[in-house]
Design a protein around this motif. Structure first.
Motif, PDB file in Angstrom:
ATOM      1  N   ASN A 123       0.793  -1.352   0.089  1.00  0.00           N
ATOM      2  CA  ASN A 123       0.088   0.049   0.197  1.00  0.00           C
ATOM      3  C   ASN A 123       0.857   1.102   0.000  1.00  0.00           C
ATOM      4  O   ASN A 123       1.211   1.732   0.930  1.00  0.00           O
ATOM      5  CB  ASN A 123      -0.977  -0.045   1.283  1.00  0.00           C
ATOM      6  CG  ASN A 123      -2.228  -0.725   0.919  1.00  0.00           C
ATOM      7  OD1 ASN A 123      -2.197  -1.904   0.665  1.00  0.00           O
ATOM      8  ND2 ASN A 123      -3.247   0.047   1.297  1.00  0.00           N
ATOM      9  N   ALA A 124       1.202   1.735  -1.212  1.00  0.00           N
ATOM     10  CA  ALA A 124       2.029   2.881  -1.118  1.00  0.00           C
ATOM     11  C   ALA A 124       1.001   4.098  -1.679  1.00  0.00           C
ATOM     12  O   ALA A 124       1.158   4.405  -3.086  1.00  0.00           O
ATOM     13  CB  ALA A 124       3.228   2.658  -2.489  1.00  0.00           C
ATOM     14  N   ILE A 125       0.515   4.733  -0.929  1.00  0.00           N
ATOM     15  CA  ILE A 125      -0.368   5.996  -1.081  1.00  0.00           C
ATOM     16  C   ILE A 125       0.350   7.084  -1.566  1.00  0.00           C
ATOM     17  O   ILE A 125      -0.238   7.829  -2.548  1.00  0.00           O
ATOM     18  CB  ILE A 125      -1.328   6.092   0.019  1.00  0.00           C
ATOM     19  CG1 ILE A 125      -2.464   5.054   0.436  1.00  0.00           C
ATOM     20  CG2 ILE A 125      -2.303   7.332   0.015  1.00  0.00           C
ATOM     21  CD1 ILE A 125      -3.212   4.992   1.616  1.00  0.00           C
ATOM     22  N   GLY A 126       1.573   7.069  -1.095  1.00  0.00           N
ATOM     23  CA  GLY A 126       2.041   8.482  -1.356  1.00  0.00           C
ATOM     24  C   GLY A 126       2.626   8.519  -2.800  1.00  0.00           C
ATOM     25  O   GLY A 126       2.404   9.559  -3.476  1.00  0.00           O
ATOM     26  N   ASP A 156      -1.166   3.986   4.255  1.00  0.00           N
ATOM     27  CA  ASP A 156       0.065   4.116   3.569  1.00  0.00           C
ATOM     28  C   ASP A 156       1.107   3.246   4.542  1.00  0.00           C
ATOM     29  O   ASP A 156       1.275   3.383   5.424  1.00  0.00           O
ATOM     30  CB  ASP A 156       0.593   5.608   3.498  1.00  0.00           C
ATOM     31  CG  ASP A 156       1.687   5.695   2.766  1.00  0.00           C
ATOM     32  OD1 ASP A 156       1.734   4.829   1.450  1.00  0.00           O
ATOM     33  OD2 ASP A 156       2.730   6.342   3.021  1.00  0.00           O
ATOM     34  N   MET A 157       1.648   2.269   3.777  1.00  0.00           N
ATOM     35  CA  MET A 157       2.555   1.445   4.364  1.00  0.00           C
ATOM     36  C   MET A 157       4.243   1.441   3.618  1.00  0.00           C
ATOM     37  O   MET A 157       5.129   1.429   4.451  1.00  0.00           O
ATOM     38  CB  MET A 157       1.982  -0.036   4.269  1.00  0.00           C
ATOM     39  CG  MET A 157       0.851  -0.485   4.742  1.00  0.00           C
ATOM     40  SD  MET A 157       0.457  -2.297   4.404  1.00  0.00           S
ATOM     41  CE  MET A 157      -1.150  -2.165   5.528  1.00  0.00           C
ATOM     42  N   ARG A 158       4.236   1.397   2.521  1.00  0.00           N
ATOM     43  CA  ARG A 158       5.646   1.421   1.841  1.00  0.00           C
ATOM     44  C   ARG A 158       5.905   2.544   0.809  1.00  0.00           C
ATOM     45  O   ARG A 158       6.667   2.014   0.035  1.00  0.00           O
ATOM     46  CB  ARG A 158       5.609  -0.182   1.249  1.00  0.00           C
ATOM     47  CG  ARG A 158       5.403  -1.356   2.129  1.00  0.00           C
ATOM     48  CD  ARG A 158       6.555  -1.444   3.159  1.00  0.00           C
ATOM     49  NE  ARG A 158       6.498  -2.684   4.026  1.00  0.00           N
ATOM     50  CZ  ARG A 158       7.010  -3.881   3.507  1.00  0.00           C
ATOM     51  NH1 ARG A 158       7.646  -4.166   2.448  1.00  0.00           N
ATOM     52  NH2 ARG A 158       6.849  -4.815   4.295  1.00  0.00           N
ATOM     53  N   SER A 159       5.381   3.412   0.566  1.00  0.00           N
ATOM     54  CA  SER A 159       5.443   4.359  -0.204  1.00  0.00           C
ATOM     55  C   SER A 159       7.145   4.963  -0.224  1.00  0.00           C
ATOM     56  O   SER A 159       7.698   5.151   0.912  1.00  0.00           O
ATOM     57  CB  SER A 159       4.885   5.648   0.256  1.00  0.00           C
ATOM     58  OG  SER A 159       3.478   5.524  -0.083  1.00  0.00           O
TER      59      SER A 159
END
Length: 236
Positions: A123-126, A156-159
Motif C-alpha cells: 500500500n504505497a499511497i504517497g 500508507d505502508m511502503r511509499s
C-alpha cells in the motif's frame, strides 16, 4: 501606405485576434480534472477488484453524476483511472477521457471495465498521489478544478515518497486530494485517511462500509466533487 500606418493598423487588429484565440482555448477547457486512484494492492482479491471496477463504471454513468457534470459552465469534466499499490508502481490504466454526456460516459465506463488489472502489491499511497498529480499536470485540457479521488482499504505502508510529503506537494499545485475509505475489517480507516491522506481546499473523506457499498459511496463522492469545482453549481 506608410510602414507607420500599417503598424498602427496591425496594432488595432491584433487584440481581437488574440481574444479569439483565448476564447478558442477556453472552449477546450473542462470544469474538473479528476483522477480516480483505485486500490489494486495484494489485499484486493479478484471478486473485490471486479466490484471496484464495476462500481466505477456504474458511478460514472449514473444519471445524478451526469446531471452534475452537465450543470457546469462547460458541461464537461476530464477523468482518468489510476491503480496503485506497489511502491513506485502506480499505473495509469485508463488515460484521460472527456465526459460531456451519456455517450462519452458510457465509453469511459467500457474502458474502465475492460482495462487489464495492473500488477500491484502493498500500500504505497504517497506514490499513488505523486503519480496522479503528474497525470493532472499533463492533462490535455486546462481546468481550474483538480481532484485526486483516492480509495483504499488500508493506510500508507511502503511509499517511496511518504504520503505526508506527497499530499502537501499536490495541494501546493492546487490539487485537492479526497479519499474513500473502505472500512470492511479495518474500523477507524476513515479517521486515518482524514489525518494522513486528504489535503487541499475542501478536502474530505467518505466511507464505504464494504466493497459492495463501493458504488454507492463513490457515486455520492463524485457528485460532491463535481459540485465543488471552481465556478461549478451544486446539482439538485
Amino acid at each position: 501606405m506608410s510602414a507607420g500606418r500599417i503598424g498602427r493598423r496591425a496594432a488595432l487588429v491584433l487584440p481581437p485576434a488574440l481574444a479569439a484565440c483565448r476564447a478558442a482555448a477556453q472552449d477546450t477547457a473542462v470544469d474538473l480534472l479528476l483522477v480516480l486512484a483505485i486500490d489494486a494492492s495484494g489485499s484486493i482479491d479478484a471478486d473485490e477488484f471486479r466490484l471496484q471496477r464495476e462500481g466505477c463504471a456504474e458511478a460514472l454513468t449514473h444519471p445524478a453524476v451526469l446531471s452534475a457534470i452537465t450543470a457546469g459552465p462547460r458541461s464537461s469534466i476530464g477523468v482518468a483511472l489510476v491503480e496503485w499499490g506497489a511502491p513506485g508502481g502506480a499505473a495509469t490504466v485508463v488515460d484521460w477521457h472527456r465526459i460531456e454526456g451519456r455517450p462519452s460516459a458510457e465509453a469511459l465506463a467500457r474502458a474502465v471495465t475492460e482495462a487489464p488489472r495492473s500488477r500491484q502489491s502493498w500500500n504505497a499511497i504517497g506514490d499513488a498521489v505523486d503519480h496522479a498529480a503528474a497525470l493532472i499536470a499533463r492533462a490535455p485540457w486546462p481546468s481550474r478544478g483538480k481532484v485526486i479521488d483516492l480509495s483504499g482499504d488500508a493506510p500508507d505502508m511502503r511509499s517511496l515518497n511518504p504520503v505526508a510529503v506527497a499530499r502537501q506537494a499536490a495541494a501546493a499545485q492546487g490539487i485537492t486530494v479526497n479519499a474513500l475509505a473502505i472500512e470492511g475489517g479495518r474500523p477507524g480507516l476513515t479517521s486515518t485517511y482524514e489525518e494522513t491522506v486528504i489535503a487541499g481546499d475542501g478536502a474530505f473523506v467518505m466511507t464505504a462500509e464494504t466493497r459492495a457499498d463501493f458504488a454507492r459511496a463513490l457515486r455520492a463522492k463524485l457528485i460532491r466533487e463535481i459540485a465543488a469545482r471552481p465556478g461549478g453549481s451544486t446539482p439538485a
